[in-house]
Design a protein around this motif. Sequence first.
Motif, PDB file in Angstrom:
ATOM      1  N   GLY A  22      -2.882  -6.284  -7.518  1.00  0.00           N
ATOM      2  CA  GLY A  22      -2.664  -5.790  -8.888  1.00  0.00           C
ATOM      3  C   GLY A  22      -1.209  -5.507  -9.223  1.00  0.00           C
ATOM      4  N   LYS A  23      -0.270  -6.171  -8.518  1.00  0.00           N
ATOM      5  CA  LYS A  23       1.169  -5.949  -8.762  1.00  0.00           C
ATOM      6  C   LYS A  23       1.795  -7.189  -9.394  1.00  0.00           C
ATOM      7  CE  LYS A  23       1.172  -2.074  -6.323  1.00  0.00           C
ATOM      8  NZ  LYS A  23       1.403  -0.764  -6.819  1.00  0.00           N
ATOM      9  N   ASP A  24       3.053  -7.033  -9.841  1.00  0.00           N
ATOM     10  CA  ASP A  24       3.825  -8.164 -10.356  1.00  0.00           C
ATOM     11  C   ASP A  24       4.099  -9.130  -9.192  1.00  0.00           C
ATOM     12  OD1 ASP A  24       5.792  -9.907 -11.143  1.00  0.00           O
ATOM     13  OD2 ASP A  24       7.218  -8.365 -11.795  1.00  0.00           O
ATOM     14  N   PRO A  25       3.649 -10.388  -9.287  1.00  0.00           N
ATOM     15  CA  PRO A  25       3.789 -11.319  -8.146  1.00  0.00           C
ATOM     16  C   PRO A  25       5.242 -11.613  -7.760  1.00  0.00           C
ATOM     17  CG  PRO A  25       2.875 -12.448 -10.084  1.00  0.00           C
ATOM     18  CD  PRO A  25       2.896 -10.979 -10.411  1.00  0.00           C
ATOM     19  N   MET A  26       6.208 -11.291  -8.632  1.00  0.00           N
ATOM     20  CA  MET A  26       7.609 -11.566  -8.298  1.00  0.00           C
ATOM     21  C   MET A  26       8.305 -10.318  -7.724  1.00  0.00           C
ATOM     22  SD  MET A  26       7.284 -14.547  -9.053  1.00  0.00           S
ATOM     23  CE  MET A  26       8.868 -15.226  -8.641  1.00  0.00           C
ATOM     24  N   LEU A  82       0.838  -1.220   0.000  1.00  0.00           N
ATOM     25  CA  LEU A  82       0.000   0.000   0.000  1.00  0.00           C
ATOM     26  C   LEU A  82       0.863   1.257   0.000  1.00  0.00           C
ATOM     27  CD1 LEU A  82      -2.881  -1.004   2.485  1.00  0.00           C
ATOM     28  CD2 LEU A  82      -3.093  -0.607   0.008  1.00  0.00           C
ATOM     29  N   LEU A  83       2.077   1.167   0.586  1.00  0.00           N
ATOM     30  CA  LEU A  83       2.990   2.328   0.627  1.00  0.00           C
ATOM     31  C   LEU A  83       3.944   2.320  -0.570  1.00  0.00           C
ATOM     32  CD1 LEU A  83       3.765   2.287   4.463  1.00  0.00           C
ATOM     33  CD2 LEU A  83       2.394   3.983   3.222  1.00  0.00           C
ATOM     34  N   ASP A  84       3.624   1.457  -1.555  1.00  0.00           N
ATOM     35  CA  ASP A  84       4.427   1.380  -2.787  1.00  0.00           C
ATOM     36  C   ASP A  84       5.847   0.888  -2.541  1.00  0.00           C
ATOM     37  OD1 ASP A  84       3.647   1.509  -5.306  1.00  0.00           O
ATOM     38  OD2 ASP A  84       3.913   3.662  -5.587  1.00  0.00           O
ATOM     39  N   ARG A  85       5.994  -0.011  -1.584  1.00  0.00           N
ATOM     40  CA  ARG A  85       7.304  -0.619  -1.320  1.00  0.00           C
ATOM     41  C   ARG A  85       7.194  -2.122  -1.541  1.00  0.00           C
ATOM     42  NH1 ARG A  85       7.831   3.197   3.819  1.00  0.00           N
ATOM     43  NH2 ARG A  85       7.160   1.340   4.966  1.00  0.00           N
ATOM     44  N   LYS A  86       8.363  -2.790  -1.519  1.00  0.00           N
ATOM     45  CA  LYS A  86       8.365  -4.230  -1.822  1.00  0.00           C
ATOM     46  C   LYS A  86       8.156  -5.061  -0.555  1.00  0.00           C
ATOM     47  CE  LYS A  86      11.947  -3.819  -5.362  1.00  0.00           C
ATOM     48  NZ  LYS A  86      11.627  -4.301  -6.668  1.00  0.00           N
ATOM     49  N   PRO A  87       7.386  -6.168  -0.654  1.00  0.00           N
ATOM     50  CA  PRO A  87       7.305  -7.137   0.449  1.00  0.00           C
ATOM     51  C   PRO A  87       8.680  -7.722   0.756  1.00  0.00           C
ATOM     52  CG  PRO A  87       5.610  -7.582  -1.180  1.00  0.00           C
ATOM     53  CD  PRO A  87       6.502  -6.533  -1.775  1.00  0.00           C
ATOM     54  N   MET A 129       0.684 -14.211  -3.712  1.00  0.00           N
ATOM     55  CA  MET A 129      -0.777 -14.050  -3.751  1.00  0.00           C
ATOM     56  C   MET A 129      -1.181 -12.628  -3.352  1.00  0.00           C
ATOM     57  SD  MET A 129      -3.636 -16.514  -1.968  1.00  0.00           S
ATOM     58  CE  MET A 129      -3.124 -18.067  -2.597  1.00  0.00           C
ATOM     59  N   ILE A 130      -0.500 -12.083  -2.323  1.00  0.00           N
ATOM     60  CA  ILE A 130      -0.800 -10.701  -1.899  1.00  0.00           C
ATOM     61  C   ILE A 130      -0.540  -9.747  -3.062  1.00  0.00           C
ATOM     62  CG2 ILE A 130      -0.007  -8.793  -0.404  1.00  0.00           C
ATOM     63  CD1 ILE A 130       0.469 -10.918   1.811  1.00  0.00           C
ATOM     64  N   LEU A 131       0.635  -9.893  -3.705  1.00  0.00           N
ATOM     65  CA  LEU A 131       0.988  -8.992  -4.816  1.00  0.00           C
ATOM     66  C   LEU A 131      -0.031  -9.104  -5.954  1.00  0.00           C
ATOM     67  CD1 LEU A 131       4.848  -9.465  -4.712  1.00  0.00           C
ATOM     68  CD2 LEU A 131       3.681  -7.247  -4.573  1.00  0.00           C
TER      69      LEU A 131
END
Length: 331
Positions: free
Chosen positions: A258-262, A196-201, A252-254
Amino acid sequence: MKVLVTGGAGFIGSNFVYLILKERPSWQVTVIDKLGYAGNKQSLEGALDKITFVKGNICDEGLIDSLVADSDAVVHFAAESHNDNSIANPWPFIESNLIGTYRILEAVRKHSKRLHHISTDEVYGDLELDDPAKFTDKTPYNPSSPYSSTKAGSDLLVRAWVRSFGVQATISNCSNNYGPRQHVEKFIPRQITEVLLDRKPKLYGTGENIRDWIQVDDHNSAVLTILEKGKAGETYLIGANGEKNNKEVVEMILSLMGKDPMDYEHVTDRPGHDLRYAIDNSKLVDELSWQPHYTSFEDGLRATIDWYTHNDSWWKPQKAETEAKYKQAGH
Ligand code: NAD
Ligand code: TDX
């Protein structure tokens, strides 16, 4: 029925309070919570006019004695609950999880009250990734972290008070919970809020570690079932056959967001990181006829993402401090 809920301003406890208000509207609910960093009175805002809230510490002998004396049953959720924090500083875990549980046990013993003690599958240690076995209530205790060893110690105190003093207590050991109002230090909310903060998991180590996920309302419906139908002295394992590795969950979260899952990063692993947890829930299902309501992890995760997306005023105040702690530990 007057029920005392310890740790009711935390993640699972607050969801339990809402479940009781809905399912057992005639019950009188009192919550005791010290409102530590993980306790949030805002989590109970939809319940505060229907319950009694006491800000206090379960280690406070006099306070616990009077609250237990005035209740019919105690559901004991209060604990320090995060493994990474226990590695940084074990003391609060010794205090809340061991001394706090001791205070509750002495009070229920003195006033002859029913106790349900909430614990974790982590007391059993971990399984190999490819081991077909699951934990049962006969699995030997073998905890890995300061957190899980204090939870194991608290379970053993409960068992001893049952055997030596005849305390009417049950224990449940549940797998990893997810759902609304979980602190952003925990895996799933951390990753959702990072996105949500536009950062990577951020995945610890290889990301192959497996957790057995259960939606928090399913955990709590099982707790209510055990409180009402469980046999004193028994231990019940709670799980919903939800094994997934951490990589799968992040992907799955990504995707759901709506983000690139990788598009995640690998960070330093947790010292002593347990490989795999898995629960055999057959005792609960066969003896107490409990069934989980959430059959799709993806649907439960989607609803959880939705909750964090629409409740940033709940999680944003905790986020910067939590990430600063992670940065210090290299995660
Ligand atoms: P949480 O950290 O969100 O909530 C714990 C609550 O207990 C907080 O509100 C905190 O302020 C309160 N608390 C802690 N020490 C206290 C003290 N000394 N006096 C009064 N209040 C105190 O944790 P959670 O995830 O809701 O976990 C609740 C219980 O469930 C814990 O016993 C935990 O071990 C167990 N559990 C959690 C999970 C999980 O996946 N989160 C799984 C299995 C079992
Ligand atoms: O940023 C992260 N990246 C990551 O890969 C975080 C915070 C965690 N992880 C990994 C570690 C674990 O393999 O994700 C998995 C889940 O981590 P946590 O949410 O910290 O949970 P866990 O250590 O498995 O413990 C949880 O389940 C059992 C609860 O926090 C405990 O309270 C409960 O007893």
